[in-house]
Design a protein around this motif. Sequence first.
Motif, PDB file in Angstrom:
ATOM      1  N   PRO A   1       1.255  -1.183   0.117  1.00 20.18           N
ATOM      2  CA  PRO A   1       0.162   0.130   0.014  1.00 20.18           C
ATOM      3  C   PRO A   1       0.952   1.020  -0.283  1.00 20.18           C
ATOM      4  O   PRO A   1       2.003   1.279   0.171  1.00 20.18           O
ATOM      5  N   PRO A   2       0.355   2.304  -0.575  1.00 28.06           N
ATOM      6  CA  PRO A   2       0.659   3.145  -0.245  1.00 28.06           C
ATOM      7  C   PRO A   2       2.148   3.723   0.316  1.00 28.06           C
ATOM      8  O   PRO A   2       3.066   4.302   0.793  1.00 28.06           O
ATOM      9  N   GLU A   3       1.411   3.322   2.197  1.00 26.04           N
ATOM     10  CA  GLU A   3       2.007   3.231   3.581  1.00 26.04           C
ATOM     11  C   GLU A   3       3.386   2.876   2.657  1.00 26.04           C
ATOM     12  O   GLU A   3       4.952   3.408   3.730  1.00 26.04           O
ATOM     13  N   HIS A   4       3.607   1.725   2.397  1.00 35.17           N
ATOM     14  CA  HIS A   4       5.330   1.243   2.006  1.00 35.17           C
ATOM     15  C   HIS A   4       5.828   2.095   0.979  1.00 35.17           C
ATOM     16  O   HIS A   4       6.900   1.900   1.594  1.00 35.17           O
ATOM     17  N   THR A   5       4.916   2.301   0.157  1.00 34.35           N
ATOM     18  CA  THR A   5       5.812   3.451  -1.090  1.00 34.35           C
ATOM     19  C   THR A   5       6.280   5.021  -0.226  1.00 34.35           C
ATOM     20  O   THR A   5       7.398   4.629  -0.579  1.00 34.35           O
ATOM     21  N   GLN A   6       6.259   5.129   0.928  1.00 36.58           N
ATOM     22  CA  GLN A   6       6.791   6.584   1.302  1.00 36.58           C
ATOM     23  C   GLN A   6       7.500   6.371   2.324  1.00 36.58           C
ATOM     24  O   GLN A   6       8.696   6.318   2.001  1.00 36.58           O
TER      25      GLN A   6
ATOM     26  N   LYS B   1      -6.775 -15.701   5.370  1.00 38.63           N
ATOM     27  CA  LYS B   1      -7.551 -16.042   4.211  1.00 38.63           C
ATOM     28  C   LYS B   1      -9.398 -15.829   4.478  1.00 38.63           C
ATOM     29  O   LYS B   1      -9.538 -16.650   5.469  1.00 38.63           O
ATOM     30  N   PRO B   2     -10.002 -14.877   3.645  1.00 42.34           N
ATOM     31  CA  PRO B   2      -9.198 -14.890   2.394  1.00 42.34           C
ATOM     32  C   PRO B   2      -9.660 -12.959   2.183  1.00 42.34           C
ATOM     33  O   PRO B   2      -9.079 -12.911   1.114  1.00 42.34           O
ATOM     34  N   GLY B   3      -8.374 -12.910   3.570  1.00 43.68           N
ATOM     35  CA  GLY B   3      -8.576 -11.707   3.453  1.00 43.68           C
ATOM     36  C   GLY B   3      -9.562 -10.373   4.454  1.00 43.68           C
ATOM     37  O   GLY B   3     -10.600 -10.849   3.315  1.00 43.68           O
ATOM     38  N   SER B   4      -9.816  -9.650   5.016  1.00 46.00           N
ATOM     39  CA  SER B   4     -10.399  -8.947   5.930  1.00 46.00           C
ATOM     40  C   SER B   4     -11.079  -7.692   4.705  1.00 46.00           C
ATOM     41  O   SER B   4     -10.196  -7.587   3.473  1.00 46.00           O
ATOM     42  N   ASP B   5     -12.530  -7.067   4.797  1.00 48.50           N
ATOM     43  CA  ASP B   5     -12.486  -6.266   3.664  1.00 48.50           C
ATOM     44  C   ASP B   5     -11.478  -4.838   3.684  1.00 48.50           C
ATOM     45  O   ASP B   5     -11.141  -4.471   2.920  1.00 48.50           O
ATOM     46  N   ARG B   6     -10.975  -4.716   4.819  1.00 53.13           N
ATOM     47  CA  ARG B   6     -10.643  -3.490   4.850  1.00 53.13           C
ATOM     48  C   ARG B   6      -8.045  -4.048   3.881  1.00 53.13           C
ATOM     49  O   ARG B   6      -8.328  -3.085   3.498  1.00 53.13           O
ATOM     50  N   LEU B   7      -8.013  -5.062   4.600  1.00 49.94           N
ATOM     51  CA  LEU B   7      -7.142  -5.197   3.284  1.00 49.94           C
ATOM     52  C   LEU B   7      -7.338  -5.348   2.200  1.00 49.94           C
ATOM     53  O   LEU B   7      -6.397  -4.705   1.226  1.00 49.94           O
ATOM     54  N   ILE B   8      -8.386  -6.030   1.731  1.00 52.83           N
ATOM     55  CA  ILE B   8      -9.328  -6.495   0.091  1.00 52.83           C
ATOM     56  C   ILE B   8      -8.797  -5.063  -0.676  1.00 52.83           C
ATOM     57  O   ILE B   8      -8.789  -4.729  -1.187  1.00 52.83           O
ATOM     58  N   ASP B   9      -9.214  -3.885   0.570  1.00 57.98           N
ATOM     59  CA  ASP B   9      -9.271  -2.744  -0.037  1.00 57.98           C
ATOM     60  C   ASP B   9      -8.631  -1.632  -0.300  1.00 57.98           C
ATOM     61  O   ASP B   9      -8.792  -0.821  -0.548  1.00 57.98           O
ATOM     62  N   VAL B  10      -8.037  -2.057   0.751  1.00 58.93           N
ATOM     63  CA  VAL B  10      -6.416  -1.477  -0.086  1.00 58.93           C
ATOM     64  C   VAL B  10      -5.646  -2.414  -1.145  1.00 58.93           C
ATOM     65  O   VAL B  10      -4.767  -1.495  -1.413  1.00 58.93           O
ATOM     66  N   LEU B  11      -5.255  -3.589  -0.964  1.00 58.71           N
ATOM     67  CA  LEU B  11      -4.628  -4.129  -1.677  1.00 58.71           C
ATOM     68  C   LEU B  11      -5.349  -4.470  -3.218  1.00 58.71           C
ATOM     69  O   LEU B  11      -4.486  -4.456  -4.614  1.00 58.71           O
ATOM     70  N   ALA B  12      -6.819  -3.673  -3.588  1.00 61.74           N
ATOM     71  CA  ALA B  12      -6.957  -3.480  -4.914  1.00 61.74           C
ATOM     72  C   ALA B  12      -7.865  -2.587  -4.370  1.00 61.74           C
ATOM     73  O   ALA B  12      -9.065  -2.751  -4.650  1.00 61.74           O
TER      74      ALA B  12
ATOM     75  N   ASN C   1       5.211  -8.430   5.394  1.00 60.62           N
ATOM     76  CA  ASN C   1       5.976  -7.109   5.112  1.00 60.62           C
ATOM     77  C   ASN C   1       4.015  -6.208   5.221  1.00 60.62           C
ATOM     78  O   ASN C   1       4.280  -5.448   5.851  1.00 60.62           O
ATOM     79  N   LEU C   2       3.335  -6.799   5.211  1.00 64.45           N
ATOM     80  CA  LEU C   2       1.915  -6.418   4.937  1.00 64.45           C
ATOM     81  C   LEU C   2       1.810  -6.316   6.990  1.00 64.45           C
ATOM     82  O   LEU C   2       1.065  -5.034   7.758  1.00 64.45           O
ATOM     83  N   ARG C   3       2.185  -6.722   8.100  1.00 65.34           N
ATOM     84  CA  ARG C   3       2.350  -7.609   8.812  1.00 65.34           C
ATOM     85  C   ARG C   3       3.134  -5.878   9.207  1.00 65.34           C
ATOM     86  O   ARG C   3       2.497  -5.336  10.220  1.00 65.34           O
ATOM     87  N   ARG C   4       4.252  -6.014   9.089  1.00 65.68           N
ATOM     88  CA  ARG C   4       5.439  -4.256   9.355  1.00 65.68           C
ATOM     89  C   ARG C   4       3.923  -3.243   9.384  1.00 65.68           C
ATOM     90  O   ARG C   4       4.585  -2.465   9.774  1.00 65.68           O
ATOM     91  N   LEU C   5       3.314  -3.240   8.649  1.00 61.95           N
ATOM     92  CA  LEU C   5       3.085  -2.384   7.687  1.00 61.95           C
ATOM     93  C   LEU C   5       0.973  -1.973   9.080  1.00 61.95           C
ATOM     94  O   LEU C   5       0.233  -0.797   8.333  1.00 61.95           O
ATOM     95  N   GLY C   6       1.461  -3.256  10.215  1.00 64.37           N
ATOM     96  CA  GLY C   6       0.327  -2.855  10.772  1.00 64.37           C
ATOM     97  C   GLY C   6      -1.304  -3.360  10.542  1.00 64.37           C
ATOM     98  O   GLY C   6      -2.372  -3.204  11.374  1.00 64.37           O
TER      99      GLY C   6
END
Length: 277
Positions: free
Chosen positions: A154-159, A219-230, A206-211
Amino acid sequence: MTKVVGRYGVWRGYKGFTPQAAREIEELGFGALWLGGSPPADLPEVESLLEATGSLTVGTSIVNIWTAPADAVAESFHRIEQRFPGRFLLGIGVGHREANGADAIKPYDALVRYLDELDAAGVPKESRALAALGPRVLKLAAERTAGALPYLAPPEHTQIAHEILGADALLVAEQKVVVDDDPDRARAIARQMIPMYLGLVNYVSNLRRLGFSEEDLAKPGSDRLIDVLAVNGTPAEIAAGLAEHVTAGADHVAIQVLNEDYLEALRTLATALPLER
């Protein structure tokens, strides 16, 4: 480098582009095509896409060091560079230990050796980039290549990546999107792909490091995670999500469309993006 690749490009598996699609993507104003899925060392797809277009950059995202020997990749690089000077960016990476076996347990050392071999074969630093998520490989990307190609971040990692790489290195942020203003439908589309990444250590770490929590990453990923990654929604909403990577320090965003008709989605999305037509 941003003048070469533009602000936005398109990411797909290396068998996913046709020459006709590449021409249309170029006409829409996207600056680069990114070929995922570990293309083979002879890189025929790169050459065919460059032949079909006039100015697009084609990059690999990425060539897997375990399946594509450095000497063969270097030979392909020189062949392509001679025909299409300045239009090919060689992205390399270590893939995943789950797929590549015991040899991939110490990927950093193998990556350094691979870069040494590319150096010896005359592949210039400014024509290659590294798949990188963690600080150590991001620093290596800045030292030994043109820059970094983070994936599923996500953008947090980009920064964070921008701060580590510095202003002079190229930072290409991959971002999945679903062009659909129905959140449930869009998430269902995203969940056809994203859960497979939640079984891979490098992405999960990496995603765990980002909080993101264990509940998010199950799996299959929370709505929060899915909305950030896609990122999903209207073209304008997706454009705003892509721009977050730019604000965070990305030089270029590689857009991976998950809609079944990816070209139609790109046509729609192009109306909301500041593309160079």
